[in-house]
Scaffold this active site. Structure first.
Site, PDB file in Angstrom:
ATOM      1  N   ASP A  34      53.212  -5.745 -22.586  1.00 30.14           N
ATOM      2  CA  ASP A  34      53.818  -6.876 -21.886  1.00 30.14           C
ATOM      3  C   ASP A  34      54.947  -7.482 -22.713  1.00 30.14           C
ATOM      4  OD1 ASP A  34      52.282  -7.341 -19.362  1.00 30.14           O
ATOM      5  OD2 ASP A  34      50.612  -7.406 -20.773  1.00 30.14           O
ATOM      6  N   HIS A  65      56.232  -3.558 -19.626  1.00 28.18           N
ATOM      7  CA  HIS A  65      56.269  -4.408 -18.437  1.00 28.18           C
ATOM      8  C   HIS A  65      57.131  -5.624 -18.747  1.00 28.18           C
ATOM      9  CE1 HIS A  65      53.790  -7.546 -15.950  1.00 28.18           C
ATOM     10  NE2 HIS A  65      54.983  -7.333 -15.414  1.00 28.18           N
ATOM     11  N   GLY A 141      51.653 -13.565 -16.926  1.00 24.78           N
ATOM     12  CA  GLY A 141      51.851 -14.597 -17.946  1.00 24.78           C
ATOM     13  C   GLY A 141      50.680 -14.816 -18.871  1.00 24.78           C
ATOM     14  N   ASP A 174      47.007  -4.622 -12.533  1.00 25.72           N
ATOM     15  CA  ASP A 174      46.916  -5.419 -13.752  1.00 25.72           C
ATOM     16  C   ASP A 174      46.506  -6.840 -13.402  1.00 25.72           C
ATOM     17  OD1 ASP A 174      47.209  -6.583 -16.241  1.00 25.72           O
ATOM     18  OD2 ASP A 174      49.397  -6.443 -16.282  1.00 25.72           O
ATOM     19  N   GLY A 196      42.319  -5.816 -20.385  1.00 28.02           N
ATOM     20  CA  GLY A 196      42.617  -6.682 -21.520  1.00 28.02           C
ATOM     21  C   GLY A 196      41.371  -7.427 -21.957  1.00 28.02           C
TER      22      GLY A 196
END
Length: 222
Positions: A34, A65, A141, A174, A196
């Site tokens: 990310d 990403h 985020g 995701d 994650g």
């Protein structure tokens, strides 16, 4: 093909070398990386100098990403580290086709990410020009958000649109990917499951290998 992709942002940043070794032992060969600019999302992650050594060991397929405004700027910034895929958000540009061509011109495969509230039909014009579709199941985020179940309907429409295509882009999901959500998504169809803190990088008992094995048990055999 269904695989687990580790969100390396969620790993122990003080021990990334060991984390990568442990992920290899767990059978993971995809890393989701990310990049956040603090503008498109209210968070910051991960710089080129952080990702470059991870990519250079060439032990993983890497997808960067870009959760960023001005994706063209970040494509230029991250292309030199040569990830396998560069993915930008459809919501951040009025010229997706030009960005896809720019990524391909760098010798990198191209992907488009789409947020939960954005209609999946917005990316349909570009399905023949990309290699990966990143369907966000939470708002980008921050890790640990609630899974947005209506996204499953978007996945159904996407798979229907891809039916019959000789060359299909990979579908990556995701956001709060765990045993329950993996089972539901797999029934519809996806290729890559980004994990994650929800199911991998957490304090729950078990090795990475054991956690990955538990997730894979929920894949639907086709």
């Amino acid at each position: 093909m269904e695989k687990i992709a580790a969100s390396i942002m969620c790993g122990n940043q003080l021990a990334l070398g060991q984390e990568l070794l442990d992920l290899q032992v767990a059978g993971i060969d995809w890393l989701h990386c990310d990049v956040m600019d603090g503008v498109y999302v209210n968070n910051l992650a991960m710089a080129p100098y952080v990702l470059e050594p991870i990519i250079q060991i060439k032990k993983f397929t890497t997808d960067i990403h870009l959760a960023c405004v001005d994706p063209e700027k970040y494509i230029e910034m991250f292309a030199p580290v040569q990830p396998d895929y560069l993915t930008f958000h459809i919501e951040t540009t009025e010229e997706p086709e030009a960005l896809l061509k720019k990524i391909h011109g760098k010798g990198i495969k191209a992907g488009i990410a789409i947020n939960p509230v954005t209609p999946i039909e917005k990316i349909f014009p570009y399905l023949d020009s990309l290699e990966l579709i990143l369907v966000m199941t939470v708002n980008p985020g921050f890790a640990g958000q609630r899974f947005q179940w209506p996204v499953l309907e978007k996945l159904e429409r996407l798979n229907s649109q891809l039916d019959g295509k000789k060359v299909r882009p990979l579908i990556e999901v995701d956001g709060n990917i765990n045993a329950e959500t993996t089972a539901s998504i797999s029934k519809i169809g996806a290729n890559l499951y980004v994990v994650g803190t929800s199911a991998l990088f957490n304090d729950q008992a078990g090795t990475y290998k054991e956690k990955v094995s538990q997730l894979k048990q929920h894949f639907v055999t086709r």
